[in-house]
Enzyme design. Structure first.
Site, PDB file in Angstrom:
ATOM      1  N   TRP A 325       0.834  -1.208   0.000  1.00 25.06           N
ATOM      2  CA  TRP A 325       0.000   0.000   0.000  1.00 25.06           C
ATOM      3  C   TRP A 325       0.867   1.256   0.000  1.00 25.06           C
ATOM      4  O   TRP A 325       0.508   2.270  -0.600  1.00 25.06           O
ATOM      5  CB  TRP A 325      -0.918  -0.001   1.220  1.00 25.06           C
ATOM      6  CG  TRP A 325      -1.747   1.238   1.369  1.00 25.06           C
ATOM      7  CD1 TRP A 325      -2.957   1.498   0.804  1.00 25.06           C
ATOM      8  CD2 TRP A 325      -1.423   2.407   2.148  1.00 25.06           C
ATOM      9  NE1 TRP A 325      -3.417   2.748   1.181  1.00 25.06           N
ATOM     10  CE2 TRP A 325      -2.490   3.321   1.995  1.00 25.06           C
ATOM     11  CE3 TRP A 325      -0.344   2.754   2.945  1.00 25.06           C
ATOM     12  CZ2 TRP A 325      -2.500   4.558   2.631  1.00 25.06           C
ATOM     13  CZ3 TRP A 325      -0.350   3.993   3.576  1.00 25.06           C
ATOM     14  CH2 TRP A 325      -1.421   4.875   3.414  1.00 25.06           C
ATOM     15  N   HIS A 326       2.030   1.172   0.665  1.00 28.69           N
ATOM     16  CA  HIS A 326       2.883   2.355   0.768  1.00 28.69           C
ATOM     17  C   HIS A 326       3.561   2.719  -0.540  1.00 28.69           C
ATOM     18  O   HIS A 326       3.974   3.878  -0.714  1.00 28.69           O
ATOM     19  CB  HIS A 326       3.947   2.143   1.853  1.00 28.69           C
ATOM     20  CG  HIS A 326       3.426   2.301   3.239  1.00 28.69           C
ATOM     21  ND1 HIS A 326       2.797   1.287   3.922  1.00 28.69           N
ATOM     22  CD2 HIS A 326       3.425   3.374   4.077  1.00 28.69           C
ATOM     23  CE1 HIS A 326       2.445   1.715   5.121  1.00 28.69           C
ATOM     24  NE2 HIS A 326       2.809   2.975   5.243  1.00 28.69           N
ATOM     25  N   GLY A 327       3.722   1.791  -1.441  1.00 33.23           N
ATOM     26  CA  GLY A 327       4.372   2.144  -2.689  1.00 33.23           C
ATOM     27  C   GLY A 327       4.579   0.947  -3.598  1.00 33.23           C
ATOM     28  O   GLY A 327       4.620  -0.201  -3.146  1.00 33.23           O
ATOM     29  N   PHE A 471       2.329   8.469  -1.208  1.00 34.70           N
ATOM     30  CA  PHE A 471       1.544   7.258  -1.019  1.00 34.70           C
ATOM     31  C   PHE A 471       0.063   7.498  -1.273  1.00 34.70           C
ATOM     32  O   PHE A 471      -0.695   6.565  -1.339  1.00 34.70           O
ATOM     33  CB  PHE A 471       1.738   6.703   0.388  1.00 34.70           C
ATOM     34  CG  PHE A 471       3.204   6.510   0.746  1.00 34.70           C
ATOM     35  CD1 PHE A 471       4.068   5.946  -0.170  1.00 34.70           C
ATOM     36  CD2 PHE A 471       3.678   6.904   1.969  1.00 34.70           C
ATOM     37  CE1 PHE A 471       5.410   5.779   0.157  1.00 34.70           C
ATOM     38  CE2 PHE A 471       5.018   6.733   2.302  1.00 34.70           C
ATOM     39  CZ  PHE A 471       5.877   6.173   1.390  1.00 34.70           C
TER      40      PHE A 471
END
Length: 471
Positions: A325-327, A471
């Site tokens: 989800w962060h990248g 993000f």
């Protein structure tokens, strides 16, 4: 617009005074706040306002369909479709080229032929956050945490409200929608607390995070081969302090701004580097995300209801997806995987995770130190440009004989000050608020204005975007 800038300050002052001037016209006030929220988002790229609006309308329609559906099977099908389409939107913009690059690397390794054509896809700012808000709404409707579908105007405002639009905190629909429906009371605004949060956030971002980045972290992570073990260690500590100061600053400012407009956001950080284990860490770090992943993903996967091995699987999947989800990078997958592994080990050997109340003072200090250093080590994968840079950084810990160059009094003072924030009394903001209760609000506002000017003068020139904007 970045929070710690003159443009945003003028923007917010105008929004503040106009919104409270419209307090007796709630529908007009809501329309005004929706308009300025879309204007705030358009400052990055006006074209993506259509994406933001389309996402909001889609989730509003799906909420109506889920609410009206009869039968558990049909309701489950509709909420699954809503989640899938939300994730498909996020996946296209955020992960299409990531999977494309991975596929091309595999094609090249296996010598299967030509690469798949590359597409230039611009990542919309804040898409991860507004997508999760949309999912929160449809799931809360499905779970009947919201008794009936919200008005379209309420959904537009909930998803686009400018303080949390770009980088959170992630506010649950069941928490925020009732606030929109209720009349705001100007006498119920804790303005002193809000100003304290904003001032603290500005100091953490403008002074601490920016200097930690320029003086410690950025150069070493750019080329770790040029530095010895002590500088590598200082840069690792520096980035741990920087990302905390940077991200907690954004959410503190967002919480304060929302409060000044009459809305309450949840606390997002609680001195995370005091954690005695990784479970405790995720109860203190980015709390709105970790609780979202727990309630909407981990529990949906089965949680801890189906035995130990299924619990370990669910922990691993939750943290792997949380990392992704962060990248769109394998570094984030590795980062999430390491946190998942640490959680599994805690659950396996400490019967559900380490808990501060069960530890003696000596063991608590030891557990805190071990947890902090393991978290710092995982930050290497979060910060490094790619796996090669991460490995070069870690390999630098072996260059013990090289003299340190970054251990200046200024850098060490910054680190000490940043880490000392974790050892203030947990209720220090409430204490300051109480102590200033006798100071007239107008005088306190003047003092706050002077402090903002002072903080701005203390920071380095220029203003880097907040880390979580990506993000």
């Amino acid at each position: 617009m970045l929070f710690p800038t003159l443009n945003f300050g003028l923007f917010f002052l105008a929004v503040f005074f106009v919104s409270w001037a419209l307090v007796r016209l709630p529908r007009t006030r809501l329309a005004f706040l929706i308009l300025v929220s879309y204007g705030f988002y358009a400052a990055w790229d006006w074209r993506f306002c259509f994406l933001l609006g389309g996402s909001s309308v889609f989730n509003w329609l799906m909420g109506h369909l889920i609410h009206r559906a009869t039968g558990d099977g049909r309701r489950k099908l509709l909420v699954s479709l809503a989640i899938a389409l939300n994730l498909a939107l996020l996946g296209f913009f955020k992960y299409f080229n990531f999977f494309l690059n991975s596929a091309n690397a595999l094609i090249e390794t296996l010598k299967l032929g030509r690469d798949i054509p590359y597409l230039e896809i611009v990542l919309p700012v804040g898409i991860s956050f507004f997508t999760f808000h949309g999912i929160s709404y449809v799931v809360d409707i499905y779970r009947r945490k919201i008794s009936r579908p919200a008005r379209l105007s309420h959904i537009l405002f909930y998803i686009a409200f400018f303080p949390q639009l770009v980088a959170g905190p992630i506010v649950r629909a069941s928490h925020f929608l009732p606030q929109i429906a209720a009349p705001v009371d100007p006498h119920d605004i804790r303005a002193r607390r809000a100003l304290l949060l904003i001032l603290g956030g500005l100091f953490k971002k403008v002074v601490l995070a920016n200097y930690l980045a320029t003086g410690l972290a950025d150069d070493v992570f750019f080329d770790p081969t040029q530095y010895g073990a002590w500088d590598i260690l200082l840069a690792n500590y520096g980035y741990a302090a920087q990302i905390y100061c940077d991200f907690s600053a954004y959410t503190d400012i967002a919480i304060g701004i929302a409060a000044l407009l009459g809305y309450r956001f949840p606390v997002n950080f609680n001195q995370p580097y005091r954690a005695v284990g990784f479970q405790d860490f995720w109860q203190r770090w980015h709390i709105s995300l970790s609780s979202w992943l727990r309630d909407y993903l981990y529990i949906s996967l089965g949680g801890n209801r189906r035995g130990a091995w299924m619990r370990y699987r669910n922990l691993a999947l939750t943290m792997l997806l949380g990392g992704l989800w962060h990248g769109a990078s394998w570094n984030f997958v590795i980062w999430g995987g390491l946190h998942g592994l640490a959680l599994i080990i805690e659950h396996r050997f400490f019967k559900g995770g380490l808990k501060p109340a069960t530890l003696t003072p000596g063991r608590k200090i030891a557990a805190t130190l071990v947890t902090f250093h393991l978290v710092c080590l995982t930050w290497v994968f979060f910060r490094a440009a790619d796996f090669g840079h991460a490995w070069s950084f870690i390999a630098g810990f072996a260059r013990i004989g090289t003299a340190p160059t970054l251990a200046t009094p200024f850098n060490l003072g910054l680190l000490s000050l940043s880490m000392s924030l974790h050892f203030l009394p947990p209720d220090w903001v409430a204490r300051l608020e109480t102590s200033m209760a006798r100071v007239p609000l107008v005088a306190w506002g003047a003092v706050a204005g002077a402090l903002i000017v002072a903080i701005d003068s203390l920071g380095p020139s220029g203003m880097a975007p907040f880390i979580y904007f990506q993000f």
